[in-house]
Each structure stands twice: as C-alpha cells, then as structure tokens.
Write a protein that holds these residues in place. Structure first.
Motif, mmCIF file in Angstrom:
data_model
loop_
_atom_site.group_PDB
_atom_site.id
_atom_site.type_symbol
_atom_site.label_atom_id
_atom_site.label_comp_id
_atom_site.label_asym_id
_atom_site.label_seq_id
_atom_site.Cartn_x
_atom_site.Cartn_y
_atom_site.Cartn_z
ATOM 1 N N LYS A 25 68.589 -29.705 59.000
ATOM 2 C CA LYS A 25 69.581 -28.843 58.352
ATOM 3 C C LYS A 25 69.728 -27.523 59.093
ATOM 4 O O LYS A 25 68.744 -26.893 59.430
ATOM 5 N N TYR A 52 70.576 -23.771 58.746
ATOM 6 C CA TYR A 52 70.594 -22.820 57.648
ATOM 7 C C TYR A 52 71.422 -21.585 57.932
ATOM 8 O O TYR A 52 71.861 -20.926 57.008
ATOM 9 N N ASP A 81 79.473 -33.566 56.549
ATOM 10 C CA ASP A 81 78.954 -34.610 55.669
ATOM 11 C C ASP A 81 77.908 -34.107 54.712
ATOM 12 O O ASP A 81 77.301 -34.889 54.000
ATOM 13 N N ASN A 82 77.649 -32.813 54.749
ATOM 14 C CA ASN A 82 76.697 -32.249 53.817
ATOM 15 C C ASN A 82 77.096 -30.800 53.598
ATOM 16 O O ASN A 82 78.041 -30.302 54.195
ATOM 17 N N ARG A 83 76.327 -30.130 52.737
ATOM 18 C CA ARG A 83 76.692 -28.775 52.337
ATOM 19 C C ARG A 83 76.959 -27.869 53.545
ATOM 20 O O ARG A 83 76.218 -27.893 54.524
ATOM 21 N N TRP A 101 74.322 -28.625 56.602
ATOM 22 C CA TRP A 101 73.068 -29.343 56.477
ATOM 23 C C TRP A 101 73.115 -30.704 57.152
ATOM 24 O O TRP A 101 72.095 -31.386 57.224
#
Lengths: 340, 486
Positions: free
Chosen positions: A57, A59, A312-314, A332
């Motif tokens: 991920k 950040y 595909d993620n946050r 992420w």
C-alpha cells in the motif's frame, strides 16, 4: 462548586458571543457571490502515466518543487523518488521501519523526509557524495505515530503526530523549536501556507486549527465536521482552508472572516475523504475517497465536475504539481497514476 | 488470566466507519415493500427461496433514487455489496454488483457490519469447525490455513469451540430446508466480508489504528474552563473582515488565474504530459532570457508573484537601479537568505547586513523609520532567524506601494512585454507523437537546476551594483584634480 458553575456559564456565554460575532460579519454567502460566475464544464482528466514499483500500500506522496519529480512512501519499507515524465525511479531508499505513513520533499530538492509508526521523522539527504542517499537526521520526540510532515525550508520541518501535537524542528541540531499543542485527537494531516508564515492541521477531534509558526499560537479553530478531519490544504491565495473528513464532506473555510464558506457533499458519496488538493487557480478541488475514486469539485459552485476512476483500492494520497499541470494519485493498490 | 485480543481497528474508540450509518439508511429504503427494489423468488432444485433481487433491478433503483447514470449506480451498489449489506447468491467470493440478471439478497441485520462489537476470531473458529463437521475437506485452502492457525493459538478454548460448533450444527439440522439454506448463505456471506480470501480488496481494511480516544471526556476542572475562556476571548477580539470582502477576494483570485490553470485552459505550445514534448518547460525555465507572455502577465497579478520569480526580480532590479533605489531589493533578498539559510550562517549574515545596509554611513543604507531601525539594531545584538522581520516587512510594503505600480508602467517592463515569446501551439501528428514518446528523456534533477540558478546569482553579484562610496570617492578625486588644476 459555585466557582465551577460560574466558569462554565462564562465559557458558554463566550461561545455564544463568538457565534454572534461571526454571524455579524457574514453579510453574504458564497452562492450569492458567485451567482455571476460562469459554470465550469465537465472536466475529464485521463491517466497519462502509471508509476509501478511499489509492492504494498502507498500511504503518501508529495510533489517536489521541480516540475516532474515526486516522492512516494509505501508500507513495503521503500521511499521512491520518481521522475514522473519518464517514469524512472531516481532513488529507491530503503527505510529502517516499514510502517511509514507520510513523506515530504523539501522545496530545494535536497532533502526528503518520512515517518510513521516509529514515532520518528527521518530526513534523508539526496545530495550525498557519490550518489548515496543516507539518513541525515532522525527527529525523535513524539509519543505517537507521525501522520504528516512538511518542510518549511532546508533547515526547518513541521511534523504532526498521533499524540495530538505538532512540532517545528530545527533540522541541523535535531531539536524541537516549538511544540504546538491544543488538539484533542490525533493530528492526521497538516499544510504549510504559501508564504511559509503559518500552517494548518486537521485532527480526529473533528476540528482544524491554524497556527502561527513564529509565535506558536493557535489563531483559528475551525469546526463543523462530524468526523475525523483526514486531509487539509490551503487555498492557493493563502486565506482559505480546505478540509476533508471521514463524514464524506469537504469544507472551505475563510481565515479572514472566520467562517465556513461552503460544504462539498453529495448524497451519492458516502465514503470518507482521504486526501485533497486544489488546482493552481483554486477553481477545482480534487479529493480522493475511500470508494477508490477521486472526485473533482467546482470550488465555487460546489458541484461535481469530474471523476477519476482507475484505482483498484482506496486512494490514499493526491497532489497537484507546482505549475498546476498534472495531478498524481497514490493508492493502496500500490500504483501511482498521473492525471492530466 | 484473560487474554484480550483487540483487533477491532479502533472501533472501540468511536464509530470508525462513519459511512455505515448512511448506507444502512439507504438499505432500509431499498427494503421498503412498496417503494423499494422488486424482489422475486429463487428456485433452487425443489426449494424456493423468497426475496431475491436481480443486479439490474438494484442498479436501476439506485440510479433513479439518486438521479445518476447506471455506471455510478453500479459503483454505489458495489460499495453496498463490499460492506456486506447485500450478498450475491452465485459467485459469492467476488463482492461486486453485476448489473445483469444475477441474483442478490439483503443481509439480515444481525450480520451487518457492526460498530458495537468487534468480529471475534472465536466465532470464526466455530464457523469453520461447523463446516468441517458437516463435510470434511470442504474448506478452501486459505480457510484451511486459517483453521490450522486458530487451532494453534485458540487451543486453550478448543473444546468450547468444538462443542459450540456441534450445538449449532444440530440446531441447524432442526430448521426447515429453505430457512437452513438462507441462513447458511447469510453466514457464508458475512465471513467473506470479514475474513476475505487472499488477493481480494476488503472494505473492512481500515489501515492503521488511531491512538487517542476522542470520546474520552476531558475532566471539567476550573482550569479547563479558564483555558477555554482565555482562548475564546482572544478569538472574539481578533479582527474580522466582512465575508463579502473575502469571498470577493477568492472569486477574484480564481478568475485571475483561470487562464493559467492547466486543468481548465489549454497550455501553449503544448502540454508535455500529453505530447511528451518538453518545449513548455524549456520555454519557462528559471534561467531563460525572454520569458513567455503568460509568465510576464503573472507579474502583474501581485507583488508577491513578481518577487517569487527570479526573472521578475531581475527586471525589477534593473528598474530600481535606474531609480537609484536598488538597495531595497538587495536588502529584501539578503533578509530572505537569513530566514531560510542554515542556522550557523545567521550570525555572520546578520553582521554583513548591518554593515552594508543599516549602520550609519553604510554604503547601501536603506530608508526605514527610526523605531523599526532601533528595534532591529537592538535585535541584531542577539541575532536569530527572524530578527530582520520588521525591517523586511517595512521595505516590502515600501516597494509594493511605491515602486511596484511604477515598475509596471516603466520602459523596463514594457521591454519585457515586447520581448515576450508567444509560442505557437504544436500540432503533432500520430507518428510525431510516437516519436516524441520514444525520445522521452529524464528531466534535470531539481538539485542541478538549483545549482544553475545559484551560479547565475553569483555571476550577477560578481558584476555587482555600483558601490556609492566608490563613486563618491572618484568624484571627490576628480574635483580635487580640478581644484588642483585651477
């Protein structure tokens, strides 16, 4: 107990006085002020580059003062400095602690900083002899995780932490110069003013505070959110503050009139805001959400004028480059995308 | 001894996922028998199970309710499936909403993502054990691994877990077939949400925990109130501006910069991100001789803009030299160097500034009022980073009010406007674009750009401004010669 009651009553009456004072200066709303401005047509930004290389991920990311360089931090324990135009990795810095939550690029381009669950801010010198990037300083004094850090210059840096304080450090000596205490919840993010004289911080006590760097005092406390303030940024003219929160709204506050000007919200958006960045002119507000999208808001009319969907993620971090030409989102799903 | 394993991602601190309340309200609306989503019965061999929804019905209902298009409706629906409020009946491991005839059902409120209690590993162990009892070898690979792990570290409770599993299995057998099928589906969906298979993105993944519990009420002592009172009084006394003024300023700022915002207006000659041609950056580099028209125009927006651009400062410096007041800009730049330089050089730089600009009879004496001069000189005895702040602000305002306006009307600025480049828009063909992409070179490191800028600055200082004392001494010498000749 009589004294306590008196003090309580006094505090309450003062709070009411503030509300009255603020109302007294609210002689117009944003809606009226922009009634004559033209509407912005639908803004369509496309992914121009995808930066692959992180393994976990992402950040945080931060653009450098140069036009195409940025740094990103990921939980695989790497800090990568990218040349975004060619998608080359200029530096891949291995970190001692892989739980990194923030990174920052100095305006001069000589230093990068990062920090996270190790409660320390580590400063790396990119201009080292024979190309080696080494730790220059480790600033350890916070008792909670480091949520955000931003350089004021090559010799000063401000950090915000989960222990509810922000600290201004002197990098050369590695000591704290000023401690800014006052928040009642974890400080989640901070932003430095364009003239570097003040900064703002957003925290889990649902408020944002504006601080003067020299005095160490909090000059404004801005409330109105119903959940943690995750993201914060200055409006480009330095007089407005944009905040994004877990309650799925972003708000624009004005410092000079001490008001909340507008709320950017929509019934279809229920997921919290993780990050935000204004465009160069301030007309567009780009905000990253938990539902994997970035929404583009018209800052004056408070309407959505575009969506950046591709992760595909946050979406955990977003930034607009210093000349306003491109925006970079980190997610992420371990990819960074450049949009334009 | 109790082992408390709290893996609840800060749920115990406060409603962590603020959106759940909003989604629950939406789900209740959808379940309304009259205005909600149409449901139908599902046939499963011989049994029929009521209240199944099709994906396309859900998407259509959401699109109508919020007045959005189908794609966005699908995204909202997928969010509800990801949180576990609606679960798919086929392909239960992929938590997305497909807008076709695939069937979904509402999850029972007992299994909604809870905020009151964390999802316990003990319950998961009981669930896996139950499935193992029903049919050995039915667990998936990742479930098998989890089961083995739980067996290892919940070993002290294992008898309890097996007993509970057997009880639940027996109770389940006593239910009617349709109820049993429904309950099994619901439970399976619940665990797909909270213990997702590897490689899938989980909506319950909330990242790192928060530290402080903001629900903790601070004890209300008199000190607490006194602090609030002082802060509030200071807040009231702060000067405020009418909101029409500041709103006007915001709107003005946005309108002024509209043409310079790359997201809203096209960039000349071409946007390097689109065409891979760095001409725009070359034309706008810090060290170029003839800045572009857009850049020259930006200098008229505000004095701060002019000073932040090195080219802008060059032009301004030239103008001030002609007016014999270049010491103001030099002083301002020297103060900036003190503010942002290294702490070890502050003392030395401050002394230099005093000798050059502030001392009586200094070669480049600046004109500040007596009080500021007194404060500054006193502060210079113990110099710190901001010791020259008052003087610098004074000089800044002086330049802004007096010189800036006249500069914009001066021949120096007009010259810049005349020489400003007006780049033509590029018009690349497909093949040229492909060629550009191949020729992409990595850009110069900002460290190198900084060095170039500093070298230029040093060159400028070496060819330095006229030192007035030297000029005066030359004039004196000439006069003396003349006297001598007479």
């Amino acid at each position: 107990m009589g004294e306590m009651e008196q003090l309580r009553k006094e505090a309450e009456s003062l709070k009411d006085q503030i509300i009255v004072a603020r109302k007294g200066f609210a002689d117009t709303t944003l809606q009226e002020a922009v009634a004559g401005t033209a509407v912005v047509s639908r803004v369509q930004l496309k992914t121009r580059k995808t930066l692959r290389g992180h393994l976990a991920k992402i950040y945080a990311m931060h653009w450098g003062a140069g036009l195409t360089q940025c740094v990103s931090a990921s939980q695989d324990g790497k800090l990568i400095v990218w040349d975004t135009l060619s998608t080359n990795k200029v530096n891949a810095i291995p970190l001692k602690s892989s739980w990194v939550m923030t990174c920052a690029y100095a305006p001069s381009g000589n230093l990068v900083a990062c920090g996270g669950l190790d409660n320390m801010c580590s400063i790396y010198n990119l201009k080292g002899k024979d190309g080696n990037v080494k730790v220059m300083r480790e600033l350890a004094s916070h008792t909670g995780y480091l949520s955000c850090c931003r350089f004021v210059s090559d010799s000063e840096i401000i950090t915000s932490s989960g222990d509810c304080t922000c600290i201004l450090w002197d990098i050369e000596t590695g000591t704290e110069k000023t401690i800014f205490a006052g928040h009642l919840g974890d400080c989640m993010s901070l932003g430095v003013a364009p003239d570097f004289k003040s900064f703002i911080s957003g925290a889990c006590d649902y408020t944002a505070k504006h601080w003067d760097i020299r005095d160490g005092n909090c000059t404004h406390t801005l409330s109105g959110h119903e959940s943690d303030v995750n993201a914060i940024g200055f409006f480009p003219n330095g007089n407005g503050i944009l905040t994004g929160s877990d309650d799925a709204t972003c708000k624009l506050y004005d410092l000079r009139s001490d008001q909340e000007l507008i709320t950017y919200q929509d019934a279809t958006i229920m997921c919290g805001v993780t990050s935000l960045a204004p465009s160069l002119s301030g007309r567009l507000l780009l905000a990253g959400y938990d539902d994997f999208n970035v929404n583009i808001w018209d800052a004056l009319k408070a309407e959505r004028v575009g969506v950046l969907a591709g992760h595909d993620n946050r979406v955990s971090c977003i930034g607009v480059s210093s000349d306003g030409m491109a925006c970079c989102t980190g997610s992420w799903d371990s990819f960074l995308k450049i949009w334009n | 001894m109790t082992i408390r394993n709290v893996h609840d991602c800060g749920q115990r601190h406060r409603p962590r996922v603020a959106c759940l309340k909003k989604v629950e309200a939406l789900v209740l609306e959808m379940q309304d028998p009259t205005s909600g989503v149409k449901s139908q019965t599902q046939r499963l061999v011989i049994t029929t199970i009521p209240h199944a929804l099709t994906g396309e019905d859900v998407v259509a209902w959401i699109a109508k309710r919020f007045n959005v298009d189908a794609a966005e409706g699908c995204a909202i629906g997928t969010m509800m499936v990801a949180f576990g409020y609606i679960y798919p009946l086929r392909d239960h491991k992929r938590l997305i909403l497909k807008s076709d005839a695939s069937l979904y059902r509402f999850q029972t409120p007992y299994f909604w993502p809870a905020q009151q209690w964390p999802v316990e590993d003990t319950d998961y162990a009981i669930y896996l054990a139950k499935r193992n009892i029903r049919k050995n070898g039915v667990l998936e690979l990742h479930e098998q691994e989890q089961y083995n792990n739980l067996h290892k570290w919940l070993n002290h409770k294992w008898d309890f877990i097996v007993m509970q599993a057997k009880e639940q299995y027996r109770a389940g057998k006593e239910r009617k077939k349709p109820d049993r099928v429904v309950f099994d589906c619901q439970e399976r969906a619940y665990w797909v949400v909270h213990r997702p298979p590897p490689g899938s993105v989980s909506a319950m993944d909330l990242g790192l925990l928060r530290l402080i519990d903001p629900n903790q009420e601070e004890s209300e002592t008199s000190d607490y109130f006194r602090r609030i009172i002082i802060f509030t009084e200071q807040c009231i006394m702060r000067p405020r501006v009418k909101s029409s003024v500041s709103l006007g300023a915001i709107v003005k700022y946005i309108t002024t910069y509209k043409l310079h915002d790359a997201f809203l207006s096209p960039v000349l000659p071409s946007n390097p991100w689109l065409t891979d041609d760095p001409a725009y950056w070359d034309l706008n580099s810090l060290t170029i001789d003839n800045p572009t028209r857009m850049r020259v125009e930006r200098w008229t927006f505000s004095f701060g803009e002019l000073l932040s651009d090195p080219r802008g400062r060059d032009g301004f410096r030239l103008f001030l030299k002609k007016e014999f007041s270049s010491e103001n800009l030099a002083f301002w730049e020297a103060c900036e160097a003190v503010k942002w330089g290294t702490a070890s050089t502050i003392h030395e730089k401050a002394q230099q500034i005093y000798k050059t600009f502030l001392a009586r009879g200094a070669p480049r004496w600046i004109n500040i009022d007596g009080k500021t001069m007194e404060v500054t000189v006193r502060g210079l005895k113990h110099p710190h980073r901001y010791v020259l702040d008052a003087a610098q602000t004074h000089i800044y305002m002086l330049m802004k009010k007096d010189k800036y306006g006249r500069y914009l009307k001066s021949p120096v600025y007009m010259d810049y406007q005349r020489r400003a480049t007006d780049p033509e828009a590029h018009n690349f063909t497909e093949t040229q674009l492909a060629q550009n992409a191949k020729n992409r070179r990595p850009s110069l490191s900002p460290i190198i750009l900084r060095q170039q800028e500093e070298e230029q600055q040093a060159k400028l200082e070496a060819s330095g401004p006229v030192d007035l004392t030297q000029v005066m001494s030359k004039l004196d010498k000439r006069n003396m010669l003349k006297e001598g000749q007479k």
